[in-house]
Design an enzyme around this catalytic site. Structure first.
Site, PDB file in Angstrom:
ATOM      1  N   ARG A  66       0.854  -1.183   0.000  1.00 32.27           N
ATOM      2  CA  ARG A  66       0.000   0.000   0.000  1.00 32.27           C
ATOM      3  C   ARG A  66       0.891   1.235   0.000  1.00 32.27           C
ATOM      4  NH1 ARG A  66      -1.048   3.899   2.760  1.00 32.27           N
ATOM      5  NH2 ARG A  66       0.153   3.162   4.534  1.00 32.27           N
ATOM      6  N   THR A  67       0.746   2.072  -1.009  1.00 28.18           N
ATOM      7  CA  THR A  67       1.546   3.287  -1.096  1.00 28.18           C
ATOM      8  C   THR A  67       0.733   4.475  -0.595  1.00 28.18           C
ATOM      9  OG1 THR A  67       0.871   3.488  -3.418  1.00 28.18           O
ATOM     10  CG2 THR A  67       3.020   2.495  -2.971  1.00 28.18           C
ATOM     11  N   ASP A  68       1.436   5.445  -0.017  1.00 25.01           N
ATOM     12  CA  ASP A  68       0.790   6.606   0.580  1.00 25.01           C
ATOM     13  C   ASP A  68       0.312   7.589  -0.484  1.00 25.01           C
ATOM     14  OD1 ASP A  68       1.478   5.497   2.995  1.00 25.01           O
ATOM     15  OD2 ASP A  68       3.254   6.747   3.277  1.00 25.01           O
ATOM     16  N   LYS A  69      -0.366   8.621  -0.029  1.00 29.17           N
ATOM     17  CA  LYS A  69      -0.835   9.693  -0.899  1.00 29.17           C
ATOM     18  C   LYS A  69       0.335  10.322  -1.653  1.00 29.17           C
ATOM     19  CE  LYS A  69      -3.261  14.146  -0.682  1.00 29.17           C
ATOM     20  NZ  LYS A  69      -3.912  15.118   0.226  1.00 29.17           N
ATOM     21  N   VAL A 125       2.470   8.929  -3.607  1.00 28.97           N
ATOM     22  CA  VAL A 125       3.597   8.034  -3.865  1.00 28.97           C
ATOM     23  C   VAL A 125       3.321   7.224  -5.128  1.00 28.97           C
ATOM     24  CG1 VAL A 125       4.968   6.105  -2.971  1.00 28.97           C
ATOM     25  CG2 VAL A 125       4.214   7.926  -1.431  1.00 28.97           C
TER      26      VAL A 125
END
Length: 543
Positions: free
Chosen positions: A153-156, A158
């Protein structure tokens, strides 16, 4: 409806009462077969009548509902045979468990994971699967029905050149990849898919993940000599001599900038005094003026002072763009990043984790720092981080810590000390430079070989991925940094922070606090636990 259920249903003629279909309700008695009539003929007759009788029962049910009868009635489901007779049946297509290789630019998205009502990468991908026919309409309202899962899961904000999603898809159409991509924006791509075993879970079976972080080389320059952090470093160096490194290269850089400012007829100290209080308020409250007019008001400068302030900023920006890192400083960066290799307790490199939390221990396989590369006049460095797994903000804090010990002259072993029990605050570097390179499935691919199936791998898409990275990821990172000065804003914010004077003692000769004297983490500490972080803590970790 199963065949067994169908043969146990009593037939209903047009004159029958619907109560015969209700459990426990009285109905007409069924007369025994006449003498000489075989039971088999009755069974055959029931089969011939079944199609019509079910339609009649539905009609009777509808009539009773329309007449307002409040008597509880069991609704009879349509079964597949009836749909076929009515020409309404949709062919059921087989679903296969697959690993989908995807890539995306995270700009404009609220991260990877589905999070209504926010726009997310997964949300757009799932909708594209549905529109392309890879997910049936029956399963289109809930990703869980398709066992939808992501490897990382990548952050906002990214990006990912490669990420993996595992789920059950309808893949009978040989053009399914092209059809899915035609329903996705250009900044999201489905590279392809691989058939897997039914029990495959892309997150659970992932051996490791490779991330890349792009950072301008000027980020490793020392703080401006007039900043609060630079003054604190000098004061602690006088109190604790012989601990920090001398930095003649950094001193020459800022001396040259000061010379250019003076040559422009500007008294830099006068300007700094004029907006020192505003900078302190900005550091405490993280206020960021949105335009030049609001910046002038925020800094509380006269027209003449603001004009000189812009000149100083332009001179500093030009000097940072023109900076080229020395071999000695680049070696320091590489040595600092190597400190992370192996198993360590990264509780200080995330949020919401305690030293005693077993999940704080992570294993980093390798960290490789590239040679510098000049893009549109600015020198950039690429850092590849290969680890088994990562926690929320871990990579950004690893980069932030390494950059700070290099630029402040602190001993590189301060990184090792951050793995100990003491709780400290490590600012997270900008999300702008972070991208997921790819998840790795070495062990699981060995199992797939025994089934005669292709590996879960991005190797076949390397050329497409490189083109995508250059157009939709690298170019956006370079352009945004050139326009917004993201990295200068981050390090300038730290350099001018005047809230808790002891917050960054570990970057000076003083070092870490005593074992039982950890730095308190409060709301004033860079507003670290913001609402976005709290939302992310409820989801998966970064990697």
């Amino acid at each position: 409806m199963s065949a067994e259920r169908q043969t146990s249903e009593p037939s209903v003629s047009q004159n029958d009462d619907l109560s015969s279909t209700i459990p426990g309700a009285a109905g007409p008695e069924v007369a025994p077969p006449a003498n000489g009539t075989p039971a088999a003929s009755n069974s055959q007759q029931r089969k011939r009548d079944r199609g019509d009788s079910k339609k009649v029962r539905r009609e009777n049910y509808s009539k009773r509902q329309n007449h307002g009868n409040s008597m509880p009635v069991r609704q009879l489901p349509r079964d597949r045979k009836d749909d076929e007779e009515d020409g309404e049946a949709k062919e059921r297509q087989p679903k296969r468990k697959v690993a989908c290789m995807v890539g995306y630019c995270g700009t404009g998205y609220h991260g990877m994971q589905i999070n209504p009502p926010q726009r997310t990468i997964e949300g757009d991908i799932f909708n594209a699967f549905v529109k392309a026919g890879a997910i049936s309409e029956d399963n289109s309202n809930d990703p869980k029905k398709s066992a939808f899962m992501r490897a990382a899961r990548t952050d906002k904000g990214v990006h990912a050149a490669g990420n993996v999603i595992s789920l059950k898809l309808i893949i009978e159409d040989p053009d399914i990849v092209e059809k899915v991509n035609s329903r996705l924006p250009d900044q999201i791509r489905l590279w392809g898919y691989s058939r897997t075993t039914k029990g495959f879970e892309c997150r659970k079976h992932c051996d490791s993940r490779i991330y890349e972080y792009l950072i301008p080389s000027y980020s490793f320059l020392p703080p401006n000599p007039g900043s609060a952090l630079a003054k604190q470093i000098n004061e602690m160096a006088d109190t604790y001599p012989g601990v920090t490194r001398d930095d003649p290269e950094g001193a020459r850089f800022w001396a040259d900038v000061a010379h250019q400012v003076k040559a422009a007829g500007i008294n830099e100290d006068e300007i700094r005094v004029a907006y020192a209080e505003a900078l302190e308020e900005q550091a405490l409250n993280q206020k960021k003026p949105r335009d030049e007019g609001s910046l002038k008001t925020f800094l509380n400068l006269s027209d003449n002072q603001f004009s000189k302030f812009k000149q100083i900023r332009a001179i500093e920006n030009a000097a940072r763009r023109a900076y080229r890192i020395s071999a000695e400083r680049l070696d320091l960066v590489r040595l600092a990043m190597k400190k992370y290799e192996g198993p360590h307790n990264f509780h200080n490199f995330t949020i919401g984790k305690d030293f005693n939390d077993p999940s704080s221990r992570r294993y980093m396989k390798s960290l490789v720092t590239s040679d510098p590369k000049i893009i549109e006049g600015t020198e950039w460095i690429s850092i590849k981080i290969h680890g088994q797994s990562f926690m929320l903000h871990q990579i950004r804090k690893m980069i932030g810590m390494a950059a700070q010990v290099v630029r402040t002259g602190a001993p590189l072993d301060r990184i090792n000390e951050a793995f100990n029990r003491r709780k400290i605050n490590i600012p997270k570097a900008p999300a702008l430079g972070l991208l997921l390179e790819r998840p790795v499935y070495t062990n699981f691919n060995e199992r797939l070989k025994s089934f005669g199936r292709d590996a879960v791998s991005f190797d076949a898409y390397n050329n497409k991925m490189e083109e995508f990275k250059m157009k939709y990821i690298y170019d956006k990172i370079y352009a945004e940094e050139a326009k917004e000065n993201i990295f200068y804003g981050f390090f300038g914010f730290i350099d001018n922070f005047k809230g808790d004077v002891h917050l960054f003692d570990y970057l000076t000769a003083k070092g870490f606090p005593e074992d039982n004297d950890s730095v308190p983490i409060t709301d004033a500490v860079l507003k670290e636990m913001d609402e976005e972080d709290m939302e992310e803590l409820e989801g998966d970790n970064e990697g």
